[in-house]
Design a protein around this motif. Structure first.
Motif, mmCIF file in Angstrom:
data_model
loop_
_atom_site.group_PDB
_atom_site.id
_atom_site.type_symbol
_atom_site.label_atom_id
_atom_site.label_comp_id
_atom_site.label_asym_id
_atom_site.label_seq_id
_atom_site.Cartn_x
_atom_site.Cartn_y
_atom_site.Cartn_z
ATOM 1 N N ASN A 1 -57.064 -12.721 -25.643
ATOM 2 C CA ASN A 1 -56.275 -12.176 -26.746
ATOM 3 C C ASN A 1 -56.092 -13.293 -27.775
ATOM 4 O OD1 ASN A 1 -55.702 -9.706 -25.211
ATOM 5 N ND2 ASN A 1 -54.363 -11.029 -23.990
ATOM 6 N N PHE A 2 -55.805 -12.900 -29.018
ATOM 7 C CA PHE A 2 -55.607 -13.884 -30.083
ATOM 8 C C PHE A 2 -54.322 -13.589 -30.847
ATOM 9 C CE2 PHE A 2 -60.324 -13.389 -29.857
ATOM 10 C CZ PHE A 2 -60.642 -14.666 -29.419
ATOM 11 N N ILE A 3 -53.555 -14.623 -31.109
ATOM 12 C CA ILE A 3 -52.394 -14.527 -32.004
ATOM 13 C C ILE A 3 -52.449 -15.698 -32.974
ATOM 14 C CG2 ILE A 3 -49.887 -14.720 -32.207
ATOM 15 C CD1 ILE A 3 -49.585 -13.293 -29.581
ATOM 16 N N ARG B 1 -48.802 -2.400 -28.752
ATOM 17 C CA ARG B 1 -50.266 -2.463 -28.652
ATOM 18 C C ARG B 1 -50.752 -1.622 -27.471
ATOM 19 N NH1 ARG B 1 -51.970 -5.562 -24.398
ATOM 20 N NH2 ARG B 1 -50.315 -6.681 -23.321
ATOM 21 N N PRO B 2 -51.970 -1.078 -27.568
ATOM 22 C CA PRO B 2 -52.549 -0.407 -26.395
ATOM 23 C C PRO B 2 -52.807 -1.423 -25.297
ATOM 24 C CG PRO B 2 -54.162 -0.569 -28.169
ATOM 25 C CD PRO B 2 -52.854 -1.013 -28.739
ATOM 26 N N LYS B 3 -52.377 -1.112 -24.095
ATOM 27 C CA LYS B 3 -52.446 -2.088 -23.006
ATOM 28 C C LYS B 3 -53.820 -2.156 -22.339
ATOM 29 C CE LYS B 3 -48.071 -3.095 -23.499
ATOM 30 N NZ LYS B 3 -47.698 -2.176 -24.595
ATOM 31 N N ASP B 4 -54.750 -1.299 -22.750
ATOM 32 C CA ASP B 4 -56.081 -1.297 -22.137
ATOM 33 C C ASP B 4 -57.127 -1.997 -22.999
ATOM 34 O OD1 ASP B 4 -56.017 0.598 -24.149
ATOM 35 O OD2 ASP B 4 -57.242 2.061 -23.070
ATOM 36 N N LYS B 5 -56.674 -2.732 -24.029
ATOM 37 C CA LYS B 5 -57.596 -3.436 -24.918
ATOM 38 C C LYS B 5 -57.135 -4.875 -25.120
ATOM 39 C CE LYS B 5 -59.271 0.241 -28.005
ATOM 40 N NZ LYS B 5 -59.377 0.614 -29.448
ATOM 41 N N PRO B 6 -58.075 -5.805 -25.338
ATOM 42 C CA PRO B 6 -57.666 -7.126 -25.826
ATOM 43 C C PRO B 6 -57.133 -6.965 -27.252
ATOM 44 C CG PRO B 6 -60.044 -6.916 -25.922
ATOM 45 C CD PRO B 6 -59.553 -5.690 -25.217
ATOM 46 N N PHE B 7 -56.357 -7.923 -27.725
ATOM 47 C CA PHE B 7 -55.728 -7.745 -29.029
ATOM 48 C C PHE B 7 -55.824 -9.003 -29.885
ATOM 49 C CE2 PHE B 7 -52.363 -9.069 -26.077
ATOM 50 C CZ PHE B 7 -51.789 -10.134 -26.735
ATOM 51 N N PHE B 8 -55.764 -8.770 -31.209
ATOM 52 C CA PHE B 8 -55.623 -9.831 -32.201
ATOM 53 C C PHE B 8 -54.437 -9.474 -33.080
ATOM 54 C CE2 PHE B 8 -56.793 -10.891 -36.762
ATOM 55 C CZ PHE B 8 -56.222 -12.160 -36.721
ATOM 56 N N LEU B 9 -53.432 -10.346 -33.088
ATOM 57 C CA LEU B 9 -52.251 -10.145 -33.917
ATOM 58 C C LEU B 9 -52.156 -11.245 -34.962
ATOM 59 C CD1 LEU B 9 -49.525 -9.243 -31.240
ATOM 60 C CD2 LEU B 9 -51.047 -7.702 -32.484
ATOM 61 N N ASN C 1 -43.425 -11.926 -20.451
ATOM 62 C CA ASN C 1 -42.875 -10.732 -19.819
ATOM 63 C C ASN C 1 -43.963 -9.707 -19.529
ATOM 64 O OD1 ASN C 1 -40.561 -9.229 -18.873
ATOM 65 N ND2 ASN C 1 -40.766 -7.943 -20.693
ATOM 66 N N GLN C 2 -44.970 -9.646 -20.402
ATOM 67 C CA GLN C 2 -46.095 -8.722 -20.200
ATOM 68 C C GLN C 2 -47.170 -9.304 -19.289
ATOM 69 O OE1 GLN C 2 -47.747 -7.136 -23.843
ATOM 70 N NE2 GLN C 2 -45.745 -6.700 -24.730
ATOM 71 N N GLY C 3 -47.046 -10.594 -18.959
ATOM 72 C CA GLY C 3 -48.019 -11.224 -18.071
ATOM 73 C C GLY C 3 -49.352 -11.515 -18.708
ATOM 74 N N VAL C 4 -49.364 -11.707 -20.034
ATOM 75 C CA VAL C 4 -50.646 -11.932 -20.726
ATOM 76 C C VAL C 4 -50.688 -13.263 -21.471
ATOM 77 C CG1 VAL C 4 -51.175 -9.479 -20.967
ATOM 78 C CG2 VAL C 4 -49.835 -10.630 -22.746
ATOM 79 N N ASP C 5 -49.673 -14.113 -21.290
ATOM 80 C CA ASP C 5 -49.635 -15.345 -22.083
ATOM 81 C C ASP C 5 -50.715 -16.336 -21.683
ATOM 82 O OD1 ASP C 5 -48.025 -15.872 -19.648
ATOM 83 O OD2 ASP C 5 -47.737 -17.829 -20.588
ATOM 84 N N GLU C 6 -51.165 -16.322 -20.425
ATOM 85 C CA GLU C 6 -52.148 -17.306 -19.965
ATOM 86 C C GLU C 6 -53.494 -17.130 -20.658
ATOM 87 O OE1 GLU C 6 -51.859 -19.868 -17.382
ATOM 88 O OE2 GLU C 6 -49.770 -19.561 -18.002
#
Length: 456
Positions: free
Chosen positions: A33-35, A159-167, A231-236
């Protein structure tokens, strides 16, 4: 040669199948994912990781403690919308079709967010947009005022949880105008750090303290996003960049081609893949586009003018470019300046040296600049503080950035630096030719008064 009969062939197939099933199969690489946290008008060194320990930026500090700090990251311009258009297209401002402030990005320009979409990504903007009409390359666009950060967490939650994301999380902080009391513990004027090209007085210190407050407000929202990521478990597996779009909105900073204008904080955090540390590698803001696309498996568009810094993320001692280039086009006032910078020198060429280097109109109206005007008229500014008032200006400037970090001593006329000047001149000439850059025949005129900031 002995031929295999049908039975032998069947036996070979069975053996190969069993053997392959018994071996661990390589997993498909997981897309990161990208932020991008992008501040609006924050100086590169107005946060803890770059030496300012007077300003309250605990969450930016934590990003640096857990990621890699780039010591030599630069923008292609120190102007709000042209800088954002440049980053999102991976192209120099004069190549985007929107090189001047408030110009809308042409629909024909490719955004790297669209390339990420093709690779399966959900893309969203929250906060300051400032590139023109809504683009299909962003699935969702949130606003946000007064800080620009109000919907950052909501964008992450929705965000949809079944896709990688760019914010693209774009603050309005610390853009002018300022007001007191926006954070629980405001900065005190006596604690701010005044750079040598600004007069150290009550007006400047009060102005800088309010500017610090806005950076701290933005920092608090960064903390909220980081909490939600964990909290969403995606920071790593989320690659985060903290940066700015241009320099602080003070004299000799925003719009200018010195480090105070074009250098950006650039902190990259991605715990799953990169270790904490720092690097001196040169990076340009247009390098984000090819880097993200490479890491996402999206391929690299031929339209990108930047280069991927993935090799630097793998080895902090590596370099992916020899120099960076930047430009100053119309931003409230007529301008055409170009610069190239490497690890040793900064070279600036000015097509309109007869004009003084006024800061942007909102900075002209600031208490800092109006006090500077008063002191200039009284003859009370020192040599380092006169830059904005000099007219005519040098058509060429050369600085030794190692020994002169604030770029206060122009070496362009020094015979000891003739060789360095010639080298940097050639570098700029080649870059302008390769990128199709030229001085406009009919430049956009001033829209504001250079001394009062009033609209003409």
């Amino acid at each position: 040669m002995k031929r295999l009969n049908a039975g032998s062939i069947f036996f070979v197939i069975i053996v190969l199948t069993v053997f392959s099933c018994g071996r661990p199969q390589p997993e498909d690489p997981k897309q990161p994912n990208f932020i991008v946290f992008i501040a609006d008008d924050a100086a590169w060194n107005d946060c803890g990781p770059y030496g300012n320990h007077k300003i309250k930026t605990p969450n930016i500090n934590l990003l640096a403690e857990e990621g890699v700090v780039f010591n030599n990251a630069f923008l292609t311009t120190s102007s709000c919308s042209p800088s954002r258009c440049s980053i999102l297209t991976g192209r120099y401002p004069h190549s985007t079709g929107a090189p001047e402030l408030h110009m809308q990005l042409p629909a024909s320009q490719l955004l790297f967010a669209g390339e990420l979409q093709k690779a399966g990504y959900f893309t969203a903007v929250a906060g300051k947009y400032h590139i023109g009409p809504k683009r299909a390359e962003f699935d969702t666009i949130y606003g946000g005022a007064p800080s620009g950060c109000e919907y950052w967490v909501e964008a992450l939650q929705n965000r949809p949880k079944d896709k990688p994301f760019f914010l693209w999380l774009a603050a309005i902080d610390p853009h002018r105008s300022y007001r007191p009391g926006i954070i629980p513990e405001p900065h005190r004027p006596e604690d701010v750090i005044v750079p040598p090209y600004l007069p150290d007085n009550d007006s400047t210190r009060k102005d800088l303290a309010l500017y610090y407050d806005e950076i701290s407000r933005m920092d608090s929202y960064i903390g909220q996003v980081m909490y939600e990521l964990k909290n969403q478990g995606v920071d790593e597996n989320t690659l985060i960049i903290y940066m700015t779009d241009n320099g602080r909105p003070f004299p000799r900073c925003k719009t200018r081609l010195y480090d105070s204008g074009i250098k950006t904080p650039f902190i990259v955090r991605w715990p799953e893949k990169i270790k904490k540390g720092s690097t001196d590698a040169l990076v340009s803001s247009i390098d984000i586009a090819p880097t993200f696309c490479e890491l996402a498996g999206a391929g690299t568009s031929e339209t990108f003018q930047g280069v991927s810094f993935v090799p630097v993320l793998e080895d902090y001692s590596k370099e992916t470019r020899e120099y960076i280039a930047s430009e100053h086009n119309w931003h409230d006032y007529q301008a055409h300046e170009r610069a190239v910078r490497n690890h040793q020198y900064l070279y600036i060429r000015n097509a309109f040296p007869h004009l003084n280097a006024s800061p942007p109109a909102d900075a002209v109206r600031s208490i800092t600049y109006q006090e500077m005007v008063n002191r200039y008229n009284e003859g009370h500014l020192n040599e380092n503080q006169l830059d904005c008032f000099v007219s005519p200006r040098p058509s060429e400037e050369l600085y030794d950035v190692v020994n002169d970090p604030h770029q206060l001593h122009n070496l362009a006329g020094n015979t000891d630096y003739e060789g360095a000047l010639n080298d940097m001149q050639k570098l700029l000439d080649n870059w302008m030719a390769e990128s199709g850059d030229e001085v406009p025949e009919n430049p956009t005129p001033d829209k504001f008064d250079r001394w009062t900031g009033n609209k003409l």
